[in-house]
Design a protein around this motif. Structure first.
Motif, mmCIF file in Angstrom:
data_model
loop_
_atom_site.group_PDB
_atom_site.id
_atom_site.type_symbol
_atom_site.label_atom_id
_atom_site.label_comp_id
_atom_site.label_asym_id
_atom_site.label_seq_id
_atom_site.Cartn_x
_atom_site.Cartn_y
_atom_site.Cartn_z
ATOM 1 N N ASP A 176 57.316 28.484 28.726
ATOM 2 C CA ASP A 176 55.998 28.429 28.095
ATOM 3 C C ASP A 176 55.340 27.109 28.501
ATOM 4 O OD1 ASP A 176 53.777 28.733 26.571
ATOM 5 O OD2 ASP A 176 54.821 29.138 24.689
ATOM 6 N N TYR A 178 52.164 26.090 28.547
ATOM 7 C CA TYR A 178 50.803 25.794 28.120
ATOM 8 C C TYR A 178 50.586 24.300 27.867
ATOM 9 C CZ TYR A 178 52.517 25.296 23.324
ATOM 10 O OH TYR A 178 53.183 24.867 22.194
ATOM 11 N N TYR A 236 48.757 36.437 18.188
ATOM 12 C CA TYR A 236 48.907 35.755 19.460
ATOM 13 C C TYR A 236 48.339 36.627 20.575
ATOM 14 C CZ TYR A 236 51.875 31.953 17.765
ATOM 15 O OH TYR A 236 52.352 30.835 17.124
ATOM 16 N N TRP A 238 48.687 37.366 24.490
ATOM 17 C CA TRP A 238 49.505 37.183 25.684
ATOM 18 C C TRP A 238 48.680 37.576 26.899
ATOM 19 C CZ3 TRP A 238 50.729 40.339 29.700
ATOM 20 C CH2 TRP A 238 51.700 39.866 30.595
ATOM 21 N N ILE A 242 51.318 33.743 29.526
ATOM 22 C CA ILE A 242 51.129 32.740 28.485
ATOM 23 C C ILE A 242 50.866 33.431 27.153
ATOM 24 C CG2 ILE A 242 49.694 30.817 27.664
ATOM 25 C CD1 ILE A 242 49.085 30.162 30.558
ATOM 26 N N SER A 243 51.625 33.059 26.130
ATOM 27 C CA SER A 243 51.420 33.573 24.781
ATOM 28 C C SER A 243 50.776 32.465 23.952
ATOM 29 C CB SER A 243 52.748 34.003 24.151
ATOM 30 O OG SER A 243 52.545 34.609 22.895
ATOM 31 N N SER A 244 49.559 32.714 23.477
ATOM 32 C CA SER A 244 48.766 31.661 22.853
ATOM 33 C C SER A 244 48.268 32.101 21.481
ATOM 34 C CB SER A 244 47.565 31.323 23.757
ATOM 35 O OG SER A 244 46.771 30.317 23.190
ATOM 36 N N LYS A 245 48.442 31.223 20.483
ATOM 37 C CA LYS A 245 48.014 31.552 19.129
ATOM 38 C C LYS A 245 46.493 31.676 19.063
ATOM 39 C CE LYS A 245 48.492 30.286 14.264
ATOM 40 N NZ LYS A 245 49.054 29.348 13.275
ATOM 41 N N ASN A 256 41.664 29.844 21.758
ATOM 42 C CA ASN A 256 43.053 29.519 22.064
ATOM 43 C C ASN A 256 43.117 28.104 22.612
ATOM 44 O OD1 ASN A 256 42.577 32.591 23.184
ATOM 45 N ND2 ASN A 256 44.429 32.409 21.950
ATOM 46 N N GLU A 258 45.471 27.127 24.750
ATOM 47 C CA GLU A 258 45.937 27.204 26.129
ATOM 48 C C GLU A 258 45.012 28.000 27.041
ATOM 49 O OE1 GLU A 258 49.025 26.788 23.095
ATOM 50 O OE2 GLU A 258 47.645 28.436 23.527
#
Length: 320
Positions: A176, A178, A236, A238, A242-245, A256, A258
């Motif tokens: 990850d 980010y 989240y 994806w 990239i998995s971003s809140k 986000n 990232e």
């Protein structure tokens, strides 16, 4: 990220394997030997190697890779037979030596590996922003050659100015990556580099579970496949590995950390979620749709496999 600890993201992908075979055929040398003698050593990259598997003397200095979910990579790191594409072990310091040499060669002040003509080919786009082994960005009127990288459990990014002397190399032993973008923007702020993102204050709002549950699903935006999923601490997004809140600034808009831009959900006449759009600096970049049928999908080449692997990995993680 100093010292002799080594991180393993590759600098180049795909077609670079062809050059590996060409060099091996022409020189009658193992690829790692040729690269050591003709590329790494002349640039002073003494903590870098294309040996796969790594030599026993190197292993004590190798970082352990971690998946994006925090799990350690089995065996600490993968061994890649694709040496040119995925076999480089190196450090941020050594990558900075490469950046400095290309900057000097581009201006005709050095030729340890490439002369000025070849250095210019290395950083001149031949299609869109794609050059020979690098990508080109223009920030505030200044040109940069850049490349991101990833192996299982490792991510990396470098950026070098063609004529302004600026440069940075960032690695993380995590899938990850980010945080690398955040670090890049922080460095740019400290050294007053123009054209990079600056910290921005946003105000978030609560959104009901009833509404957020409607957002969960798969989407396609500009040919790129993505997924919105619910985790313990919220939704989240994806996209592209990239998995971003998601931080909601209104019931239908989110940001986000990232992934740049403001995303806005769209709805059909019946009130169902139809997709979302992405706006950056007030300019609409793309409008996507929520995937409800596979018949009309037109993803970019390779995207179906990327999303499929992501969904399988997510299912495997959930089922453990």
């Amino acid at each position: 990220m100093g010292g002799r600890t080594r991180y393993g993201p590759p600098l180049f992908r795909g077609g670079i394997l062809i050059t590996q075979q060409i060099l091996t055929d022409l020189t009658k040398q193992p690829y790692e030997q040729y690269m050591e003698e003709q590329v790494l050593r002349p640039m002073g990259m003494t903590n870098s190697s294309f040996n796969q598997p790594p030599a026993a003397s190197q292993r004590k200095n190798l970082a352990t890779g971690y998946k994006s979910n925090g799990d350690e990579v089995p065996g600490k790191y993968f061994v890649y037979p694709e040496k040119a594409a995925a076999g480089l072990w190196t450090t941020p310091t050594d990558i900075c030596k490469y950046i400095l040499e290309i900057q000097q060669a581009y201006q005709g002040k050095s030729s340890k590996v490439l002369n000025q003509e070849m250095a210019k080919l290395h950083v001149t786009p031949y299609k869109n922003d794609v050059a020979m082994g690098t990508y080109l960005q223009v920030r505030n009127g200044e040109a940069y050659f850049v490349h991101s990288a990833s192996n299982e459990g490792f991510t990396g990014y470098f950026l070098g100015g063609l004529t302004n002397g600026k440069g940075v190399a960032l690695f993380a032993n995590s899938g990850d990556g980010y945080v690398l973008l955040e670090l890049l923007n922080s460095i740019a702020q400290v050294y007053n580099w123009k054209g990079f993102s600056k910290p921005e204050q946003i105000t978030t709002v609560p959104v009901s579970d009833t509404l957020t549950s409607k957002y969960v699903g798969e989407y396609i935006l500009g040919g790129w496949l993505s997924e919105i999923k619910k985790e313990k601490d919220g939704l989240y997004l994806w996209s592209d590995g990239i998995s971003s809140k998601m931080y909601f600034i209104s019931p239908t808009e989110f940001r986000n950390i990232e992934l740049g831009g403001t995303k806005t959900f769209t709805f059909d006449s019946a009130g169902a979620v139809a997709g979302y759009s992405n706006t950056v600096n007030g300019r609409l970049l793309a409008t996507g749709q929520k995937i409800t049928s596979l018949d009309t999908l037109k993803p970019r080449p390779g995207q179906s496999g990327v999303l499929g692997r992501h969904l399988l990995e997510a299912k495997s993680t959930t089922g453990r």
